[in-house]
Design an enzyme around this catalytic site. Structure first.
Site, mmCIF file in Angstrom:
data_model
loop_
_atom_site.group_PDB
_atom_site.id
_atom_site.type_symbol
_atom_site.label_atom_id
_atom_site.label_comp_id
_atom_site.label_asym_id
_atom_site.label_seq_id
_atom_site.Cartn_x
_atom_site.Cartn_y
_atom_site.Cartn_z
ATOM 1 N N LYS A 339 -0.292 -8.061 -3.099
ATOM 2 C CA LYS A 339 0.221 -8.672 -1.877
ATOM 3 C C LYS A 339 -0.345 -10.066 -1.647
ATOM 4 C CE LYS A 339 1.839 -4.534 0.381
ATOM 5 N NZ LYS A 339 1.789 -3.611 1.529
ATOM 6 N N ARG A 375 -1.156 2.876 -3.130
ATOM 7 C CA ARG A 375 0.148 2.584 -3.724
ATOM 8 C C ARG A 375 0.006 1.321 -4.562
ATOM 9 N NH1 ARG A 375 4.796 -0.419 -2.527
ATOM 10 N NH2 ARG A 375 6.774 0.663 -2.911
#
Length: 404
Positions: A339, A375
């Site tokens: 991210k 995740r």
């Protein structure tokens, strides 16, 4: 709604070891333990009646809460030991003013360290607290932020999912709609065309439980028929009123995520008064929606939504405070993989070069005990990092002095 957040949680057995090393006798140990608080609870949403009760209790029984009670304008701070808080819970439940909400909030905070119940998905059992599990990402989209659509075709997505399963993924999360910042939704028909063949292909060749990343009841219904076990909704059941019912009727599990805004708008100007409190309130409401539809609590996971309507600082603060979300009593699934905030920390690296930063975040979450599932896009590397972090966190053999 009253909520109690455990700010710290110390273990009296560790202090006893220190006392023993100091040569203190048992009566002295007990006397010291009676005066040292082990837990601090931040209370929010208190009514004037709750505040009056706490103040009266502190004055009448100062030995119950040795750190005292500090409250004002609906917020309070309590310090004490677990057994003292248990007395507070009992007294609140017995009070004629109806303080069950206060009692329930404190009781939930005290239970925050208890592992959630075992979850069975397909042929796999997830024993929360035993280790940190890994969810592998299978993007069946042409515009994913992380891989640019490398696995968008059905055959490529299936092959990628099988490779992640072989690398040790405990779950596979199949997504047919990009949720990157600024992305727009796709139709249910388009999403179904992307994910159903992938689910069917994976189901035929692996027993790894399958999750589907969708916000649509129509997609979830067909995905569960095709063999999925879990619905991963980034909106926490707030966008499609029919979705919780679909999950309940299938007996499936769900992951409810926090988001501020929508993927198209979420990063324009995210703002919070208290990001932890706001995330807790959102997830609590999501749990109620799931329960109202008939989904058992034991089949719910929660996700704080790192990167979904959060600034750089919000992401870091939430990751640092993940254990505070344990007050909800459910397993936590957290996604930091590749991210943008990691790229910023790594000097501006693009998504394809954020593996090391991802592993750093994954290891920290495991070490802090803040995530039950991570995740990730890079399963094999994450498994190795978690093996180290989990082992360090759980090691108790420090010699005969530490033997219980």
């Amino acid at each position: 709604m009253i909520r109690a957040r455990p700010l710290t949680s110390e273990h009296p057995e560790d202090l006893i070891l220190a006392f023993r090393r100091m040569g203190l006798k048992e009566p002295t140990q007990r006397a010291l333990l009676e005066t040292l608080p082990f837990t601090r609870l931040l209370l929010t949403g208190l009514s004037p009646q709750d505040e009056a009760f706490l103040q009266t209790l502190s004055e009448a029984f100062p030995e119950w809460l040795p750190g005292g009670v500090h409250s004002r304008s609906g917020t309070g701070l309590l310090t004490g030991r677990a057994e003292q808080f248990q007395r507070l819970v009992t007294a609140a439940r017995a009070d004629a003013r109806g303080l069950s909400a206060l009692a329930s909030a404190v009781a939930s905070a005290l239970a925050a360290g208890v592992a959630p119940a075992v979850l069975t998905l397909g042929e796999r059992r997830f024993e929360w607290g035993a280790r940190t599990y890994v969810m592998g990402v299978v993007n069946a989209t042409p515009d994913s932020f992380s891989d640019g659509g490398r696995h968008a075709g059905t055959d490529a997505a299936i092959a990628h999912g099988l490779a992640l399963a072989e690398a040790g993924a405990d779950l596979l999360d199949v997504g047919g709609e990009s949720t990157r910042p600024g992305s727009l939704p796709v139709s249910a028909d388009e999403e179904l065309a992307r994910v159903i063949p992938v689910i069917e292909g994976l189901r035929a060749r692996t027993d790894v439980p399958l999750s589907v990343d969708t916000t649509k009841a129509a997609v979830a219904r067909e995905a569960l028929k095709a063999g999925a076990h879990l619905i991963n909704d980034i909106t926490g059941f707030s966008s499609d009123a029919g979705l919780p019912r679909v999950v309940a009727e299938a007996g499936a599990a769900c992951c409810l995520m926090h988001i501020q805004g929508t993927p198209a708008t979420m990063q324009q100007a995210p703002r919070y008064d208290d990001v932890v409190e706001d995330v807790l309130a959102f997830l609590e409401a999501a749990i109620l929606r799931a329960g109202s539809a008939g989904i058992p609590r034991g089949r719910i996971l929660l996700d704080p939504g790192i990167g979904f309507g959060k600034t750089f600082e919000h992401n870091l603060f939430l990751l640092r405070r993940l254990p505070e979300l344990r007050v909800l009593g459910l397993p936590l699934l957290v996604g930091t993989s590749r991210k943008g905030f990691l790229g910023r920390l790594a000097g501006g690296k693009p998504a394809s070069e954020r593996l090391a930063a991802t592993l750093g975040s994954v290891a920290v979450m495991a070490a802090l005990g803040g995530a039950d599932v991570v995740r990730v896009h890079d399963v094999a590397e994450a498994r190795d990092a978690l093996a180290v972090a989990d082992a360090i966190r759980r090691c108790e053999d420090g010699g005969t002095f530490y033997a219980r």
